[in-house]
Scaffold this active site. Structure first.
Site, PDB file in Angstrom:
ATOM      1  N   LYS A 204      -7.689   1.659  -2.862  1.00  0.00           N
ATOM      2  CA  LYS A 204      -7.203   1.255  -1.562  1.00  0.00           C
ATOM      3  C   LYS A 204      -7.298   2.518  -0.493  1.00  0.00           C
ATOM      4  CE  LYS A 204      -4.966  -1.058   1.957  1.00  0.00           C
ATOM      5  NZ  LYS A 204      -5.466  -2.108   2.580  1.00  0.00           N
TER       6      LYS A 204
ATOM      7  N   LYS B 107       0.206   5.166   8.642  1.00  0.00           N
ATOM      8  CA  LYS B 107       1.232   5.229   6.944  1.00  0.00           C
ATOM      9  C   LYS B 107       0.005   5.352   5.887  1.00  0.00           C
ATOM     10  CE  LYS B 107       1.973   1.318   5.066  1.00  0.00           C
ATOM     11  NZ  LYS B 107       1.639   1.064   3.653  1.00  0.00           N
TER      12      LYS B 107
ATOM     13  N   THR C 246       0.831  -1.225  -0.075  1.00  0.00           N
ATOM     14  CA  THR C 246      -0.062  -0.163   0.039  1.00  0.00           C
ATOM     15  C   THR C 246       0.814   1.025  -0.029  1.00  0.00           C
ATOM     16  OG1 THR C 246      -1.438  -1.185   1.314  1.00  0.00           O
ATOM     17  CG2 THR C 246      -1.875   1.183   1.052  1.00  0.00           C
TER      18      THR C 246
HETATM   19  P1  NAP Z   1       5.525  -6.502   7.523  1.00  0.00           P
HETATM   20  O1  NAP Z   1       5.088  -7.761   8.216  1.00  0.00           O
HETATM   21  O2  NAP Z   1       5.815  -5.217   8.315  1.00  0.00           O
HETATM   22  O3  NAP Z   1       6.669  -6.785   6.322  1.00  0.00           O
HETATM   23  C1  NAP Z   1       7.317  -6.026   5.504  1.00  0.00           C
HETATM   24  C2  NAP Z   1       8.040  -6.606   4.517  1.00  0.00           C
HETATM   25  O4  NAP Z   1       8.656  -5.496   3.786  1.00  0.00           O
HETATM   26  C3  NAP Z   1       9.250  -7.406   5.252  1.00  0.00           C
HETATM   27  O5  NAP Z   1       9.674  -8.526   4.645  1.00  0.00           O
HETATM   28  C4  NAP Z   1      10.497  -6.490   5.317  1.00  0.00           C
HETATM   29  O6  NAP Z   1      11.752  -6.859   5.238  1.00  0.00           O
HETATM   30  C5  NAP Z   1      10.124  -5.687   3.810  1.00  0.00           C
HETATM   31  N1  NAP Z   1      10.926  -4.140   3.790  1.00  0.00           N
HETATM   32  C6  NAP Z   1      10.141  -3.082   4.345  1.00  0.00           C
HETATM   33  N2  NAP Z   1      11.014  -2.257   4.091  1.00  0.00           N
HETATM   34  C7  NAP Z   1      12.069  -2.639   3.274  1.00  0.00           C
HETATM   35  C8  NAP Z   1      13.188  -1.979   2.485  1.00  0.00           C
HETATM   36  N3  NAP Z   1      13.511  -0.484   2.536  1.00  0.00           N
HETATM   37  N4  NAP Z   1      13.828  -2.815   1.712  1.00  0.00           N
HETATM   38  C9  NAP Z   1      13.413  -4.004   1.455  1.00  0.00           C
HETATM   39  N5  NAP Z   1      12.632  -4.744   2.184  1.00  0.00           N
HETATM   40  C10 NAP Z   1      11.691  -3.734   3.192  1.00  0.00           C
HETATM   41  O7  NAP Z   1       4.478  -5.707   6.582  1.00  0.00           O
HETATM   42  P2  NAP Z   1       3.011  -6.648   6.046  1.00  0.00           P
HETATM   43  O8  NAP Z   1       1.891  -6.648   7.238  1.00  0.00           O
HETATM   44  O9  NAP Z   1       3.427  -7.848   5.349  1.00  0.00           O
HETATM   45  O10 NAP Z   1       2.543  -5.412   4.878  1.00  0.00           O
HETATM   46  C11 NAP Z   1       3.084  -5.212   3.668  1.00  0.00           C
HETATM   47  C12 NAP Z   1       2.510  -4.208   2.846  1.00  0.00           C
HETATM   48  O11 NAP Z   1       0.670  -4.865   2.890  1.00  0.00           O
HETATM   49  C13 NAP Z   1       2.282  -2.801   3.437  1.00  0.00           C
HETATM   50  O12 NAP Z   1       2.375  -1.967   2.523  1.00  0.00           O
HETATM   51  C14 NAP Z   1       0.919  -2.901   4.114  1.00  0.00           C
HETATM   52  O13 NAP Z   1       0.586  -1.556   4.226  1.00  0.00           O
HETATM   53  C15 NAP Z   1       0.296  -3.763   3.290  1.00  0.00           C
HETATM   54  N6  NAP Z   1      -1.029  -4.171   3.868  1.00  0.00           N
HETATM   55  C16 NAP Z   1      -0.852  -5.123   5.049  1.00  0.00           C
HETATM   56  C17 NAP Z   1      -2.100  -5.587   5.754  1.00  0.00           C
HETATM   57  C18 NAP Z   1      -2.023  -6.094   7.115  1.00  0.00           C
HETATM   58  O14 NAP Z   1      -2.884  -6.642   7.716  1.00  0.00           O
HETATM   59  N7  NAP Z   1      -0.726  -6.652   7.597  1.00  0.00           N
HETATM   60  C19 NAP Z   1      -3.238  -5.577   4.894  1.00  0.00           C
HETATM   61  C20 NAP Z   1      -3.326  -5.041   3.727  1.00  0.00           C
HETATM   62  C21 NAP Z   1      -2.186  -4.167   3.282  1.00  0.00           C
HETATM   63  P3  NAP Z   1      12.338  -7.350   6.669  1.00  0.00           P
HETATM   64  O15 NAP Z   1      11.843  -8.841   7.060  1.00  0.00           O
HETATM   65  O16 NAP Z   1      13.867  -7.238   6.335  1.00  0.00           O
HETATM   66  O17 NAP Z   1      11.658  -6.375   7.630  1.00  0.00           O
END
Ligand code: NAP
Length: 301
Positions: free
Chosen positions: A175, A243, A100
Protein backbone atom coordinates in the site's frame (compact mmCIF):
# COMPACT_ATOMS: atom_id res chain seq x y z
CA UNK A 1 -16.03 -21.60 7.33
CA UNK A 2 -19.68 -21.37 6.23
CA UNK A 3 -21.16 -17.90 5.86
CA UNK A 4 -24.05 -18.40 8.24
CA UNK A 5 -21.86 -19.90 10.98
CA UNK A 6 -19.16 -17.22 10.66
CA UNK A 7 -19.65 -14.21 12.91
CA UNK A 8 -17.94 -11.12 11.56
CA UNK A 9 -17.26 -7.99 13.60
CA UNK A 10 -16.70 -4.66 11.86
CA UNK A 11 -15.12 -1.64 13.57
CA UNK A 12 -15.18 1.79 11.88
CA UNK A 13 -18.14 2.86 9.78
CA UNK A 14 -16.57 5.82 7.98
CA UNK A 15 -16.65 6.51 4.24
CA UNK A 16 -15.03 3.14 3.54
CA UNK A 17 -16.25 0.95 6.41
CA UNK A 18 -19.95 1.71 6.03
CA UNK A 19 -19.96 0.34 2.46
CA UNK A 20 -17.57 -2.54 3.13
CA UNK A 21 -19.59 -3.83 6.09
CA UNK A 22 -22.76 -3.59 4.05
CA UNK A 23 -21.23 -5.61 1.22
CA UNK A 24 -20.34 -8.32 3.74
CA UNK A 25 -23.94 -8.38 4.90
CA UNK A 26 -25.17 -8.58 1.30
CA UNK A 27 -22.85 -11.55 0.75
CA UNK A 28 -24.62 -13.38 3.59
CA UNK A 29 -22.31 -12.90 6.58
CA UNK A 30 -23.75 -12.10 9.98
CA UNK A 31 -22.29 -8.76 11.10
CA UNK A 32 -21.79 -7.03 14.44
CA UNK A 33 -20.57 -3.43 14.22
CA UNK A 34 -19.13 -0.75 16.45
CA UNK A 35 -18.38 2.89 15.63
CA UNK A 36 -16.95 5.57 17.94
CA UNK A 37 -19.65 8.06 16.96
CA UNK A 38 -22.76 6.12 17.87
CA UNK A 39 -25.11 7.86 15.41
CA UNK A 40 -23.19 6.29 12.52
CA UNK A 41 -24.36 2.83 13.67
CA UNK A 42 -28.02 3.64 12.98
CA UNK A 43 -27.65 3.09 9.25
CA UNK A 44 -26.02 -0.31 9.84
CA UNK A 45 -28.75 -1.26 12.28
CA UNK A 46 -31.33 -0.43 9.60
CA UNK A 47 -29.78 -2.87 7.09
CA UNK A 48 -29.56 -5.64 9.68
CA UNK A 49 -26.27 -5.37 11.58
CA UNK A 50 -26.07 -6.13 15.29
CA UNK A 51 -24.69 -3.26 17.35
CA UNK A 52 -22.09 -3.77 20.10
CA UNK A 53 -21.14 -1.26 22.82
CA UNK A 54 -17.35 -1.53 22.33
CA UNK A 55 -14.66 -3.20 20.18
CA UNK A 56 -14.15 -5.60 23.11
CA UNK A 57 -17.78 -6.72 22.84
CA UNK A 58 -17.54 -7.00 19.05
CA UNK A 59 -14.57 -9.33 19.50
CA UNK A 60 -16.34 -11.40 22.17
CA UNK A 61 -19.15 -12.09 19.67
CA UNK A 62 -17.03 -12.71 16.56
CA UNK A 63 -14.83 -15.29 14.79
CA UNK A 64 -13.29 -12.60 12.59
CA UNK A 65 -12.93 -8.87 13.38
CA UNK A 66 -12.22 -6.25 10.72
CA UNK A 67 -10.91 -2.79 11.65
CA UNK A 68 -11.25 0.13 9.21
CA UNK A 69 -10.39 3.28 11.14
CA UNK A 70 -7.95 6.13 10.51
CA UNK A 71 -4.28 6.23 11.43
CA UNK A 72 -1.85 3.99 13.38
CA UNK A 73 -2.79 5.31 16.87
CA UNK A 74 -6.49 4.80 16.05
CA UNK A 75 -5.98 1.14 15.18
CA UNK A 76 -3.86 0.72 18.32
CA UNK A 77 -6.69 2.18 20.39
CA UNK A 78 -9.45 -0.06 19.02
CA UNK A 79 -7.22 -3.16 19.08
CA UNK A 80 -5.03 -2.77 22.18
CA UNK A 81 -6.99 -0.27 24.31
CA UNK A 82 -8.77 -1.31 27.53
CA UNK A 83 -12.05 -1.75 25.61
CA UNK A 84 -10.24 -2.99 22.52
CA UNK A 85 -10.46 -6.14 20.39
CA UNK A 86 -7.69 -8.02 22.22
CA UNK A 87 -9.45 -7.45 25.58
CA UNK A 88 -12.49 -9.39 24.33
CA UNK A 89 -10.90 -11.88 21.93
CA UNK A 90 -11.25 -15.63 22.24
CA UNK A 91 -8.26 -17.72 21.27
CA UNK A 92 -8.43 -18.42 17.49
CA UNK A 93 -9.97 -15.07 16.57
CA UNK A 94 -8.76 -13.67 13.25
CA UNK A 95 -8.14 -9.91 13.21
CA UNK A 96 -7.96 -8.17 9.82
CA UNK A 97 -6.83 -4.55 9.85
CA UNK A 98 -7.86 -2.89 6.58
CA UNK A 99 -6.90 0.69 7.56
CA UNK A 100 -3.78 2.21 5.99
CA UNK A 101 -1.19 2.33 8.77
CA UNK A 102 2.50 1.78 9.51
CA UNK A 103 3.91 -1.62 8.45
CA UNK A 104 6.20 -1.61 11.48
CA UNK A 105 3.38 -0.90 13.94
CA UNK A 106 1.38 -3.65 12.23
CA UNK A 107 4.11 -6.21 12.92
CA UNK A 108 4.29 -5.11 16.58
CA UNK A 109 0.52 -5.37 16.96
CA UNK A 110 0.46 -8.82 15.37
CA UNK A 111 3.05 -10.01 17.88
CA UNK A 112 0.88 -8.79 20.78
CA UNK A 113 -2.19 -10.37 19.19
CA UNK A 114 -0.31 -13.67 18.90
CA UNK A 115 0.30 -13.64 22.67
CA UNK A 116 -3.50 -13.83 23.02
CA UNK A 117 -3.83 -16.58 20.40
CA UNK A 118 -5.20 -14.09 17.84
CA UNK A 119 -4.03 -14.35 14.21
CA UNK A 120 -3.65 -11.01 12.46
CA UNK A 121 -3.66 -10.05 8.79
CA UNK A 122 -3.01 -6.59 7.37
CA UNK A 123 -5.24 -5.95 4.38
CA UNK A 124 -5.19 -2.29 3.28
CA UNK A 125 -7.14 -1.36 0.19
CA UNK A 126 -7.00 0.77 -2.91
CA UNK A 127 -9.99 1.88 -4.96
CA UNK A 128 -11.50 4.67 -2.86
CA UNK A 129 -15.08 5.24 -1.80
CA UNK A 130 -16.37 4.05 -5.18
CA UNK A 131 -14.46 0.76 -4.92
CA UNK A 132 -15.78 0.30 -1.37
CA UNK A 133 -19.37 0.89 -2.50
CA UNK A 134 -19.17 -1.33 -5.54
CA UNK A 135 -17.12 -4.09 -3.89
CA UNK A 136 -14.29 -3.68 -6.38
CA UNK A 137 -11.41 -2.79 -4.04
CA UNK A 138 -7.87 -4.05 -4.57
CA UNK A 139 -6.86 -5.70 -1.30
CA UNK A 140 -3.19 -6.19 -0.38
CA UNK A 141 -2.78 -8.86 2.25
CA UNK A 142 0.08 -9.57 4.64
CA UNK A 143 0.19 -12.52 7.04
CA UNK A 144 0.01 -16.29 7.00
CA UNK A 145 -1.37 -17.73 3.79
CA UNK A 146 -3.44 -20.34 5.67
CA UNK A 147 -5.14 -17.58 7.66
CA UNK A 148 -5.89 -15.68 4.46
CA UNK A 149 -7.45 -18.81 2.91
CA UNK A 150 -9.89 -19.00 5.85
CA UNK A 151 -11.15 -15.44 5.33
CA UNK A 152 -10.80 -15.08 1.56
CA UNK A 153 -14.59 -15.25 0.93
CA UNK A 154 -14.99 -12.27 3.24
CA UNK A 155 -12.36 -10.22 1.46
CA UNK A 156 -13.83 -11.20 -1.91
CA UNK A 157 -17.18 -9.78 -0.78
CA UNK A 158 -15.46 -6.37 -0.48
CA UNK A 159 -12.97 -6.45 -3.33
CA UNK A 160 -12.16 -8.18 -6.56
CA UNK A 161 -8.39 -8.22 -6.51
CA UNK A 162 -7.27 -9.95 -3.31
CA UNK A 163 -3.51 -10.55 -3.39
CA UNK A 164 -1.28 -12.20 -0.78
CA UNK A 165 1.81 -9.94 -0.64
CA UNK A 166 3.92 -11.78 1.96
CA UNK A 167 4.25 -12.01 5.76
CA UNK A 168 2.53 -9.66 8.22
CA UNK A 169 3.16 -6.01 7.25
CA UNK A 170 3.66 -6.82 3.55
CA UNK A 171 0.16 -5.59 2.68
CA UNK A 172 0.94 -2.21 4.26
CA UNK A 173 4.29 -2.14 2.46
CA UNK A 174 2.59 -2.66 -0.90
CA UNK A 175 0.00 0.00 0.00
CA UNK A 176 2.92 2.36 0.76
CA UNK A 177 4.32 1.62 -2.73
CA UNK A 178 0.87 2.43 -4.12
CA UNK A 179 0.88 5.79 -2.31
CA UNK A 180 4.40 6.66 -3.52
CA UNK A 181 3.21 6.20 -7.10
CA UNK A 182 -0.09 8.00 -6.53
CA UNK A 183 1.83 11.00 -5.12
CA UNK A 184 4.35 11.17 -7.95
CA UNK A 185 1.73 10.65 -10.66
CA UNK A 186 -0.26 13.47 -9.07
CA UNK A 187 2.75 15.80 -9.23
CA UNK A 188 3.46 14.81 -12.84
CA UNK A 189 -0.15 15.51 -13.74
CA UNK A 190 -0.30 19.02 -12.24
CA UNK A 191 3.14 19.94 -13.66
CA UNK A 192 2.07 18.84 -17.16
CA UNK A 193 -1.19 20.79 -16.91
CA UNK A 194 0.67 23.95 -15.81
CA UNK A 195 3.19 23.49 -18.62
CA UNK A 196 0.47 23.03 -21.26
CA UNK A 197 -1.44 26.06 -20.03
CA UNK A 198 1.58 28.37 -19.85
CA UNK A 199 2.78 27.21 -23.27
CA UNK A 200 -0.62 28.00 -24.75
CA UNK A 201 -1.89 24.46 -25.47
CA UNK A 202 -5.43 23.48 -24.49
CA UNK A 203 -5.05 21.30 -21.35
CA UNK A 204 -8.09 19.17 -22.29
CA UNK A 205 -6.49 18.28 -25.62
CA UNK A 206 -3.25 17.42 -23.82
CA UNK A 207 -5.15 15.15 -21.40
CA UNK A 208 -7.07 13.45 -24.20
CA UNK A 209 -3.93 12.47 -26.12
CA UNK A 210 -1.58 11.60 -23.27
CA UNK A 211 -4.04 9.52 -21.26
CA UNK A 212 -3.77 6.73 -23.83
CA UNK A 213 0.01 6.86 -24.18
CA UNK A 214 3.01 5.91 -22.04
CA UNK A 215 2.31 8.79 -19.61
CA UNK A 216 -1.14 7.47 -18.74
CA UNK A 217 -2.00 7.19 -15.04
CA UNK A 218 -5.04 7.03 -12.78
CA UNK A 219 -4.36 10.64 -11.75
CA UNK A 220 -4.27 11.80 -15.37
CA UNK A 221 -7.44 9.93 -16.34
CA UNK A 222 -9.49 10.76 -13.25
CA UNK A 223 -8.09 13.86 -11.56
CA UNK A 224 -6.83 16.00 -14.46
CA UNK A 225 -10.32 16.53 -15.97
CA UNK A 226 -11.54 17.62 -12.53
CA UNK A 227 -8.67 20.12 -12.21
CA UNK A 228 -9.55 21.64 -15.58
CA UNK A 229 -13.18 21.98 -14.45
CA UNK A 230 -12.01 23.60 -11.19
CA UNK A 231 -13.40 20.69 -9.15
CA UNK A 232 -11.08 20.28 -6.16
CA UNK A 233 -13.51 18.26 -4.01
CA UNK A 234 -12.39 14.91 -2.56
CA UNK A 235 -12.24 11.90 -3.76
CA UNK A 236 -9.25 11.28 -1.62
CA UNK A 237 -8.44 14.12 0.77
CA UNK A 238 -5.11 15.92 1.18
CA UNK A 239 -5.28 15.03 4.89
CA UNK A 240 -5.34 11.27 4.14
CA UNK A 241 -2.71 11.50 1.40
CA UNK A 242 -0.41 13.30 3.84
CA UNK A 243 -1.01 10.61 6.49
CA UNK A 244 -0.08 7.96 3.94
CA UNK A 245 3.02 9.80 2.72
CA UNK A 246 4.10 10.34 6.34
CA UNK A 247 3.85 6.56 6.86
CA UNK A 248 5.93 5.99 3.71
CA UNK A 249 8.61 8.48 4.76
CA UNK A 250 8.83 7.10 8.31
CA UNK A 251 9.28 3.59 6.94
CA UNK A 252 11.86 4.84 4.40
CA UNK A 253 13.71 6.48 7.28
CA UNK A 254 13.77 3.16 9.11
CA UNK A 255 15.08 1.48 5.94
CA UNK A 256 17.71 4.20 5.28
CA UNK A 257 16.18 4.73 1.87
CA UNK A 258 16.17 8.21 0.32
CA UNK A 259 12.82 8.92 -1.39
CA UNK A 260 13.39 12.30 -2.98
CA UNK A 261 10.25 12.51 -5.08
CA UNK A 262 7.91 11.36 -2.32
CA UNK A 263 9.42 13.84 0.14
CA UNK A 264 8.90 16.64 -2.36
CA UNK A 265 5.24 15.77 -2.93
CA UNK A 266 4.76 15.64 0.87
CA UNK A 267 6.24 19.14 1.25
CA UNK A 268 4.22 20.57 -1.65
CA UNK A 269 0.99 19.16 -0.21
CA UNK A 270 1.96 20.75 3.10
CA UNK A 271 1.63 24.08 1.32
CA UNK A 272 -1.92 23.09 0.29
CA UNK A 273 -2.59 22.34 3.99
CA UNK A 274 -1.09 25.67 5.06
CA UNK A 275 -3.65 27.38 2.82
CA UNK A 276 -6.55 25.54 4.46
CA UNK A 277 -6.81 22.69 1.93
CA UNK A 278 -6.74 19.70 4.29
CA UNK A 279 -10.18 18.55 3.20
CA UNK A 280 -9.72 19.27 -0.51
CA UNK A 281 -9.03 16.43 -2.93
CA UNK A 282 -5.36 15.72 -3.63
CA UNK A 283 -5.72 17.40 -7.06
CA UNK A 284 -5.66 20.70 -5.07
CA UNK A 285 -1.89 20.35 -5.50
CA UNK A 286 -2.54 22.35 -8.66
CA UNK A 287 -2.94 25.45 -6.47
CA UNK A 288 0.72 25.23 -5.47
CA UNK A 289 1.79 24.95 -9.11
CA UNK A 290 -0.42 27.91 -10.02
CA UNK A 291 1.32 30.04 -7.39
CA UNK A 292 4.84 28.82 -8.13
CA UNK A 293 4.53 29.37 -11.86
CA UNK A 294 2.12 32.33 -12.05
CA UNK A 295 -0.18 30.28 -14.25
CA UNK A 296 -3.92 29.66 -13.93
CA UNK A 297 -4.92 26.08 -14.77
CA UNK A 298 -8.29 25.98 -13.00
CA UNK A 299 -11.07 28.23 -14.38
CA UNK A 300 -10.99 31.89 -13.32
CA UNK A 301 -13.39 32.67 -10.46
P1 NAP B 1 -13.30 8.24 7.60
O1 NAP B 1 -14.48 8.43 6.74
O2 NAP B 1 -12.63 9.43 8.20
O3 NAP B 1 -13.71 7.24 8.78
C1 NAP B 1 -12.81 6.90 9.78
C2 NAP B 1 -13.48 5.92 10.70
O4 NAP B 1 -12.56 5.54 11.72
C3 NAP B 1 -14.72 6.48 11.40
O5 NAP B 1 -15.62 5.44 11.61
C4 NAP B 1 -14.13 6.97 12.72
O6 NAP B 1 -15.06 7.04 13.76
C5 NAP B 1 -13.13 5.87 12.99
N1 NAP B 1 -12.06 6.28 13.90
C6 NAP B 1 -11.05 7.15 13.64
N2 NAP B 1 -10.25 7.26 14.72
C7 NAP B 1 -10.76 6.46 15.67
C8 NAP B 1 -10.37 6.15 16.99
N3 NAP B 1 -9.27 6.70 17.56
N4 NAP B 1 -11.14 5.30 17.69
C9 NAP B 1 -12.24 4.74 17.13
N5 NAP B 1 -12.65 4.98 15.88
C10 NAP B 1 -11.92 5.83 15.16
O7 NAP B 1 -12.14 7.42 6.85
P2 NAP B 1 -12.25 6.40 5.62
O8 NAP B 1 -12.19 7.18 4.34
O9 NAP B 1 -13.34 5.44 5.85
O10 NAP B 1 -10.81 5.66 5.74
C11 NAP B 1 -10.59 4.61 6.63
C12 NAP B 1 -9.20 4.01 6.36
O11 NAP B 1 -9.16 3.58 4.99
C13 NAP B 1 -8.04 4.99 6.53
O12 NAP B 1 -6.94 4.32 7.07
C14 NAP B 1 -7.76 5.44 5.10
O13 NAP B 1 -6.44 5.87 4.93
C15 NAP B 1 -8.05 4.17 4.33
N6 NAP B 1 -8.42 4.39 2.92
C16 NAP B 1 -9.34 5.36 2.57
C17 NAP B 1 -9.66 5.53 1.24
C18 NAP B 1 -10.65 6.60 0.80
O14 NAP B 1 -10.76 6.87 -0.41
N7 NAP B 1 -11.41 7.22 1.69
C19 NAP B 1 -9.07 4.72 0.25
C20 NAP B 1 -8.18 3.73 0.64
C21 NAP B 1 -7.86 3.57 1.98
P3 NAP B 1 -16.01 8.34 13.94
O15 NAP B 1 -17.23 8.07 13.09
O16 NAP B 1 -16.30 8.37 15.39
O17 NAP B 1 -15.21 9.52 13.48
Amino acid sequence: MGKQSLHVGFIGLGIMGRSMSRNLHRAGFSITVWNRTASRMEEAKAWGAKIAPSPREVAAQSDVVITMVGDTPDVREVVEGPAGVLAGAQEGLILIDMSTISPDATRQMAARAAEKGVKMLDAPVSGGDVGAREGTLSIMVGGEKETLEKVKPLLEAMGENVVHCGPIGAGQTVKACNQIMCGLNLLGMVEALSFAKKAGVDPETMIQVTTRGAAGSWALANLAPRVVRGDLDPGFSVRFQQKDLRIVLEEADRLDLPLLGTAQVHQLLRSVQAHGGDDDGTQALVRVMENLGRVKVTPHE
